[in-house]
Design a protein around this motif. Structure first.
Motif, PDB file in Angstrom:
ATOM      1  N   GLN A   1      15.253  23.679  32.138  1.00 19.32           N
ATOM      2  CA  GLN A   1      14.921  23.810  30.723  1.00 19.32           C
ATOM      3  C   GLN A   1      14.689  22.443  30.068  1.00 19.32           C
ATOM      4  N   LYS A   2      14.868  21.361  30.856  1.00 18.30           N
ATOM      5  CA  LYS A   2      14.697  19.990  30.384  1.00 18.30           C
ATOM      6  C   LYS A   2      15.682  19.641  29.273  1.00 18.30           C
ATOM      7  N   SER A   3      16.850  20.298  29.318  1.00 24.74           N
ATOM      8  CA  SER A   3      17.944  19.943  28.412  1.00 24.74           C
ATOM      9  C   SER A   3      18.744  18.857  29.115  1.00 24.74           C
ATOM     10  N   TRP A   4      18.224  17.623  29.045  1.00 26.09           N
ATOM     11  CA  TRP A   4      18.702  16.573  29.925  1.00 26.09           C
ATOM     12  C   TRP A   4      20.178  16.257  29.782  1.00 26.09           C
TER      13      TRP A   4
ATOM     14  N   ARG B   1      19.800  24.395  33.316  1.00 27.10           N
ATOM     15  CA  ARG B   1      19.655  23.463  32.193  1.00 27.10           C
ATOM     16  C   ARG B   1      18.695  22.326  32.526  1.00 27.10           C
TER      17      ARG B   1
ATOM     18  N   ALA C   1      22.584  18.135  28.487  1.00 33.63           N
ATOM     19  CA  ALA C   1      23.369  19.296  28.914  1.00 33.63           C
ATOM     20  C   ALA C   1      23.344  19.436  30.433  1.00 33.63           C
TER      21      ALA C   1
END
Length: 217
Positions: A141-144, A138, A146
């Motif tokens: 994916q730069k889903s900070w 995550r 999350a």
């Protein structure tokens, strides 16, 4: 992904990486439910229950790991999927499948495999590894938000399960790095907005000056 994914090599080699790829060297060692060394299928003692010999489930896991090491990723995926068919209650097959899926470039399937793995039977250390892989994915994916929550879940699990090993400090450090990254992105966005605004003002001024010059001719 441009980088070689950390999670896909977590159990085969531990490498140091920078912020864009969290520290693999801090990942726990192989879980007690480790894959045994490959054995000749004709001579290996076999036992469906896996007590006195290798079970069909572990045969497929072993085959999948050998394929992974040999860089036959499609073969590894097929073997791990077959292992899961043999015993869908165990965590190891899903964990390995997630590694192979990520190595193939399919992050969505890797995430699905690891998420499913968390509801299966496995040693505490293996459970921690799965949480590590999900947090790392995550973040990549730069889903900070999350990613921050996932690192928190990893740290909390290690605290609640001392036998899992691992490094609780990793979770704290990754969360700090994420907070810095989010702040930097917000600061940059504000600067970028000011630059765009100034450029628009200059453009407008230039157009007005051009109109004045045209009238004065």
């Amino acid at each position: 992904m441009q980088d070689r994914p950390l999670a896909s090599i977590a159990s085969f080699a531990l490498a140091a990486v920078v912020f864009a790829a969290p520290a693999a060297a801090q990942q726990p060692s192989e879980a007690p439910e480790a894959t045994p060394a490959p054995a000749d299928s004709a001579s290996a003692r076999k036992d469906p229950e896996g007590q006195t010999g290798i079970s069909p489930y572990m045969e497929h896991v072993v085959r999948g790991q050998a394929s992974f090491v040999a860089r036959d990723i499609p073969g590894a995926i097929a073997a791990f999927q077959e292992a899961i068919k043999q015993d869908p209650t165990r965590m190891l097959g899903f964990y390995r499948l997630g590694e192979a899926m990520l190595e193939s470039g399919n992050a969505a399937e890797a995430e699905a495999a690891w998420t499913t793995a968390l509801s299966k039977k496995g040693a505490d250390e293996l459970h921690a590894k799965v949480l590590f892989c999900l947090a790392d994915l995550r973040e990549r994916q730069k889903s900070w938000q999350a990613a921050r929550e996932a690192w928190g879940a990893y740290g909390a699990y290690l605290t609640s399960n001392p036998k899992a090993g691992g490094y609780p400090g990793t979770a704290t450090e990754r969360q700090k790095q994420i907070d810095r990254r989010v702040k930097d992105e917000k600061d940059y966005a504000a600067v970028k907005e000011r630059i765009v605004q100034r450029e628009a003002e200059r453009q407008k001024e230039a157009e007005e000056n051009a109109k004045k010059d045209k009238r004065n001719r």
